[in-house]
Design an enzyme around this catalytic site. Structure first.
Site, PDB file in Angstrom:
ATOM      1  N   CYS A 339      -7.097  62.102  25.473  1.00  0.00           N
ATOM      2  CA  CYS A 339      -7.770  63.255  24.887  1.00  0.00           C
ATOM      3  C   CYS A 339      -9.219  63.438  25.331  1.00  0.00           C
ATOM      4  O   CYS A 339      -9.609  64.567  25.629  1.00  0.00           O
ATOM      5  CB  CYS A 339      -7.630  63.289  23.371  1.00  0.00           C
ATOM      6  SG  CYS A 339      -7.366  61.728  22.583  1.00  0.00           S
ATOM      7  N   ARG A 368      -3.541  49.817  26.572  1.00  0.00           N
ATOM      8  CA  ARG A 368      -3.971  49.291  25.282  1.00  0.00           C
ATOM      9  C   ARG A 368      -3.638  47.812  25.255  1.00  0.00           C
ATOM     10  O   ARG A 368      -2.541  47.418  25.661  1.00  0.00           O
ATOM     11  CB  ARG A 368      -3.252  50.019  24.137  1.00  0.00           C
ATOM     12  CG  ARG A 368      -3.562  51.490  24.154  1.00  0.00           C
ATOM     13  CD  ARG A 368      -2.891  52.229  23.031  1.00  0.00           C
ATOM     14  NE  ARG A 368      -3.124  53.677  23.213  1.00  0.00           N
ATOM     15  CZ  ARG A 368      -2.649  54.623  22.423  1.00  0.00           C
ATOM     16  NH1 ARG A 368      -1.916  54.281  21.377  1.00  0.00           N
ATOM     17  NH2 ARG A 368      -2.896  55.885  22.648  1.00  0.00           N
ATOM     18  N   GLN A 386       1.967  58.576  28.698  1.00  0.00           N
ATOM     19  CA  GLN A 386       2.318  59.549  27.670  1.00  0.00           C
ATOM     20  C   GLN A 386       2.620  60.886  28.339  1.00  0.00           C
ATOM     21  O   GLN A 386       1.939  61.263  29.285  1.00  0.00           O
ATOM     22  CB  GLN A 386       1.137  59.740  26.715  1.00  0.00           C
ATOM     23  CG  GLN A 386       0.759  58.482  25.954  1.00  0.00           C
ATOM     24  CD  GLN A 386      -0.469  58.703  25.097  1.00  0.00           C
ATOM     25  OE1 GLN A 386      -1.459  59.255  25.559  1.00  0.00           O
ATOM     26  NE2 GLN A 386      -0.404  58.255  23.848  1.00  0.00           N
ATOM     27  N   ASP A 388       1.654  63.649  27.649  1.00  0.00           N
ATOM     28  CA  ASP A 388       0.609  64.072  26.732  1.00  0.00           C
ATOM     29  C   ASP A 388       0.224  65.534  26.962  1.00  0.00           C
ATOM     30  O   ASP A 388       0.359  66.052  28.065  1.00  0.00           O
ATOM     31  CB  ASP A 388      -0.621  63.190  26.971  1.00  0.00           C
ATOM     32  CG  ASP A 388      -1.435  62.999  25.707  1.00  0.00           C
ATOM     33  OD1 ASP A 388      -1.082  63.602  24.685  1.00  0.00           O
ATOM     34  OD2 ASP A 388      -2.415  62.239  25.752  1.00  0.00           O
ATOM     35  N   HIS A 390      -2.831  68.445  25.134  1.00  0.00           N
ATOM     36  CA  HIS A 390      -3.753  68.785  24.052  1.00  0.00           C
ATOM     37  C   HIS A 390      -3.865  70.284  23.995  1.00  0.00           C
ATOM     38  O   HIS A 390      -4.076  70.942  25.002  1.00  0.00           O
ATOM     39  CB  HIS A 390      -5.097  68.096  24.277  1.00  0.00           C
ATOM     40  CG  HIS A 390      -4.982  66.615  24.180  1.00  0.00           C
ATOM     41  ND1 HIS A 390      -4.757  65.819  25.284  1.00  0.00           N
ATOM     42  CD2 HIS A 390      -4.948  65.799  23.103  1.00  0.00           C
ATOM     43  CE1 HIS A 390      -4.625  64.566  24.879  1.00  0.00           C
ATOM     44  NE2 HIS A 390      -4.725  64.521  23.569  1.00  0.00           N
ATOM     45  N   LYS A 474       0.162  64.727  10.680  1.00  0.00           N
ATOM     46  CA  LYS A 474       0.986  64.634  11.887  1.00  0.00           C
ATOM     47  C   LYS A 474       2.465  64.575  11.535  1.00  0.00           C
ATOM     48  O   LYS A 474       2.841  64.245  10.403  1.00  0.00           O
ATOM     49  CB  LYS A 474       0.615  63.392  12.684  1.00  0.00           C
ATOM     50  CG  LYS A 474       0.748  62.094  11.887  1.00  0.00           C
ATOM     51  CD  LYS A 474       0.449  60.881  12.745  1.00  0.00           C
ATOM     52  CE  LYS A 474       0.639  59.595  11.960  1.00  0.00           C
ATOM     53  NZ  LYS A 474       0.565  58.399  12.773  1.00  0.00           N
ATOM     54  N   HIS A 522      -2.684  67.130  19.328  1.00  0.00           N
ATOM     55  CA  HIS A 522      -2.171  66.156  20.287  1.00  0.00           C
ATOM     56  C   HIS A 522      -0.664  66.192  20.157  1.00  0.00           C
ATOM     57  O   HIS A 522      -0.169  66.177  19.031  1.00  0.00           O
ATOM     58  CB  HIS A 522      -2.588  64.715  19.966  1.00  0.00           C
ATOM     59  CG  HIS A 522      -4.047  64.522  19.696  1.00  0.00           C
ATOM     60  ND1 HIS A 522      -4.861  63.828  20.543  1.00  0.00           N
ATOM     61  CD2 HIS A 522      -4.824  64.889  18.659  1.00  0.00           C
ATOM     62  CE1 HIS A 522      -6.084  63.779  20.040  1.00  0.00           C
ATOM     63  NE2 HIS A 522      -6.084  64.408  18.897  1.00  0.00           N
TER      64      HIS A 522
END
Length: 654
Positions: A339, A368, A386, A388, A390, A474, A522
């Site tokens: 992000c 991570r 991901q 991903d 946004h 979420k 997200h």
RNA sequence: GCUGCUGUAGCUCAGCCGGUAGAGCGCGUCCUUGGUAAGGACGAGGUCAUGGGUUCAAGUCCCAUCAGCAGCUCCA
């Protein structure tokens, strides 16, 4: 006066205090042999518990055929196991021993560590207790008396539980089995003989009260059933489930590997697994473009300052790879999230409301540092990608954008044949003040999210108040792996934090020509490609739909004489864009077919003299077996059609 | 990170109370040339996870490290 209404409509009246067992005698002796517990209205009660003295209730006796008593019996089995352990290891301190899905456990503090070698002795002791068939006796005592008893028994965990969890109870109950007395709410089966088939499964550490700062106990896991037959079936099911484990299949089908020299928790995608991943990525990429997303690329690292602004550093330093320190003094972090990078793309120039919603998508790889004990195959790793994106939008656009994200996630899962998932909508705890953003905005957003989810007819939708992240509510999509562990895959999260002035201070210029703060969403339908692929392997047990299969069709020659024809067919299939290969070994057909079946190749094209003469192949589907002769051109069209429609195994052409 | 278990050929595993390593599958070569889940013969493959220690002698016993498994805790 107590009045019990039986299932046949008859009613019984009692003007004294009775237990379920007393009812048994009234109803008839045949129940004495089969009744295990009872249902008092909707409440499960055992036969040793005093029933209310007054009132009118529906009363139904339960036998082993009623599913809900299985759990009750397992709880009793836990007592037997605890009693057996105490007999074998005097001085054992007892913690908790509840039933769980498919079995039960009991937590102990023991003078020494148990190993699986201790299981036979414990099981043998349990068998003796079952043979004794002693009744479970229920005792109700005032709490201070119970405290005294537990102190006398030298059971510190029970003492703590009485002083803590049961602080507000006036009376509590014990269940006695011979010399074994355990503080326990019940309910239980009438006697030990009901525990007919059981097996200890594993021993593991577990913290007292689930608190890592407290004492670690030994947890014995076991299972119990009403018959040996059911026990055996359960163990068979377990063994069967293990065969679809993605770690086993991933190795056998050469999809991925993890190499300690590269690092644990880091996935190496082998060529076949890479095909699978690439297909998933292409599938999703097409969907993203169709749905108005714009693709971006960002680097794998970012300066520490970026994450100080986002708030990820140093707050989450424990779960990050440490910063890379440069000679010039700069420090970089392997990115734990995408992000912040996407936000800087948003901020690369002023934004107008006319651009919103702005949807930036990337297959972004993040790192991570997960605790070593957490790593599991592809489902919990230290580096993952991901799918991903946004979304930057106005507050008014949130419901539609949220709906579109949930819609897309559902579409992705549907396409892959996932029906057994849960959707968890995590909302804020209204009592807490840990949340950023205006409570009114939250209120409106949560109401909108709930409305969207309800209107979409999602399977197993549940709301989880208090589970929201501090930055926004979420929706998570959760599925189970082959041994029942649950994993979060897709997720859609609202974020009021990162756009805020305290963080990145995002803005867009509204129709009023003044700056406004956008809302961020997200979202990741797969979650991570690693975890998703792992779950997907187990979901299909390695037998992927044609569009995902690393090898889609294999030419099998009946004998070496037909190799030339086979190679010709193979190259025609490849030219048509199919992932085709050929098995031209000097082996028998049966042997080649078997190999291909075990390698999960969806189609085989068997070629011999007949096929060579007619320009056909003998098609064999992995699922349906021999399908007979098909001209090569038809075969190509048929397979391309199956790929284009992303047909699932077992689905018929429409 | 914590508790327990495990680590032997590419894979799955055997190897007793310490005496220099074995099977099946796979792989290679040869024979066989076949019709939808295992044709046959021969052969090559191992620094027994790594590093220490005990011992005349360690795959085997002890310690540490690394990795995996189950669970607990954690998961922005």
């Amino acid at each position: 006066m107590l009045e019990l209404i039986l299932p046949d409509g008859k009613s019984l009246r009692f003007d004294r205090r009775i237990r379920g067992r007393d009812v048994l005698e009234e109803i008839g002796p045949r129940w004495a042999k089969t009744a295990l517990a009872a249902k008092l209205d909707d409440r499960l009660v055992d036969l040793m518990t005093d029933l209310p003295e007054d009132g009118r209730f529906h009363f139904r006796l339960l036998t082993a055929r009623d599913g809900e008593v299985l759990e009750l019996m397992r709880h009793s089995a836990a007592h037997l196991m605890a009693r057996a352990v105490m007999r074998l290891f005097p001085g054992t301190k007892l913690a908790f021993g509840p039933p769980v899905e498919n079995g039960f456990y009991y937590d102990f503090l023991l003078p020494r560590s148990l190993t699986e070698e201790d299981f036979p002795a414990i099981e043998a002791e349990m068998a003796r207790l079952v043979d004794l068939d002693e009744p479970f006796e229920r005792l109700e005592v005032p709490r201070d008396k119970a405290l005294e008893i537990c102190r006398d028994l030298d059971q510190p965990f029970k003492v703590e539980h009485l002083q803590d969890g049961l602080r507000n109870e006036r009376t509590v109950s014990f269940y006695r089995q011979g010399e074994f007395l355990d503080l326990c709410e019940g309910p239980h089966v009438p006697s030990a003989g009901w525990v007919k088939a059981y097996k200890l499964l594993s021993v593991a550490g577990a913290y007292w009260r689930g608190d890592a700062s407290r004492q670690q106990l030994q947890r014995l896991y076991a299972t119990a059933w009403f018959s040996q037959d059911e026990l055996r079936q359960y163990l068979d099911r377990l063994a069967e489930a293990k065969k679809r484990d993605h770690r086993v299949l991933g190795k056998r089908l050469e999809l991925f590997t993890i190499d300690p020299t590269v690092g644990s928790g880091l996935i190496l995608w082998l060529p076949k697994g890479s095909i699978l991943r690439r297909e998933l990525e292409n599938f999703l990429y097409d969907e993203l473009i169709r749905r108005g997303y714009q693709a971006v690329y960002t680097p794998h690292i970012g300066r520490v300052e970026l994450y100080q602004t986002s708030g990820h550093y140093p707050y989450y330093a424990d779960s990050q790879f440490p910063p890379i320190q440069m000679a010039e003094g700069d420090r970089y972090l392997l990115k734990p999230m995408n992000c912040p990078h996407h936000i800087r793309i948003y901020q690369s120039r002023p934004r107008s409301y006319k651009e919103l919603p702005l949807r930036l998508a990337e297959f972004g790889t993040v790192y991570r540092f997960e605790q070593s004990g957490e790593l599991t195959g592809m489902t919990r790793v230290r580096g993952f990608t991901q799918d991903d994106a946004h979304i930057f939008c106005t507050e008014e656009q949130v419901p539609d954008e949220f709906r579109a994200c949930v819609e897309m996630t559902r579409f992705v899962l549907q396409t892959l044949g996932f029906h057994e998932y849960r959707v968890r909508l995590s909302l804020r705890d209204p009592q807490s003040d840990k949340y950023v953003g205006d409570p009114e905005v939250w209120q409106r957003a949560e109401a909108a999210l709930m409305e969207v989810c309800r209107s979409m007819d999602l399977p197993n939708l549940e709301t989880a108040p208090g589970e929201a992240a501090f930055y926004g509510p979420k929706a998570d999509f959760i599925v189970s792996d082959c041994i029942g562990r649950e994993w979060q895959l897709g997720t859609v999260q609202l974020d009021y934090n990162l756009p805020s002035p305290k963080r990145f201070n995002l803005e867009y210029i509204g129709p009023d020509n003044r700056p406004h703060q956008p809302v961020m969403i997200h979202r990741a339908p797969f979650g991570s490609l690693e975890r998703f692929t792992g779950i997907l392997i187990e979901h299909f047990a390695g037998a992927f739909p044609l569009w995902l299969a690393p090898e889609q069709i294999r030419i099998v020659t009946v004998s070496e004489k037909f190799e030339d024809y086979g190679r010709g067919v193979e190259s025609r299939l490849r030219a048509a864009g199919l992932r085709a290969s050929g098995d031209y070994r000097a082996e028998k057909v049966g042997s080649k077919v078997r190999d291909a079946q075990l390698e999960m190749v969806p189609y085989l094209a068997v070629v011999g003299g007949r096929e060579q003469e007619n320009g056909t192949v003998a098609l064999r589907s992995r699922q349906e077996g021999d399908l007979g002769a098909v001209p090569v051109e038809n075969l190509i069209q048929q397979l391309l059609d199956e790929i284009r429609s992303r047909r699932l195994p077992g689905e018929k052409a429409s």
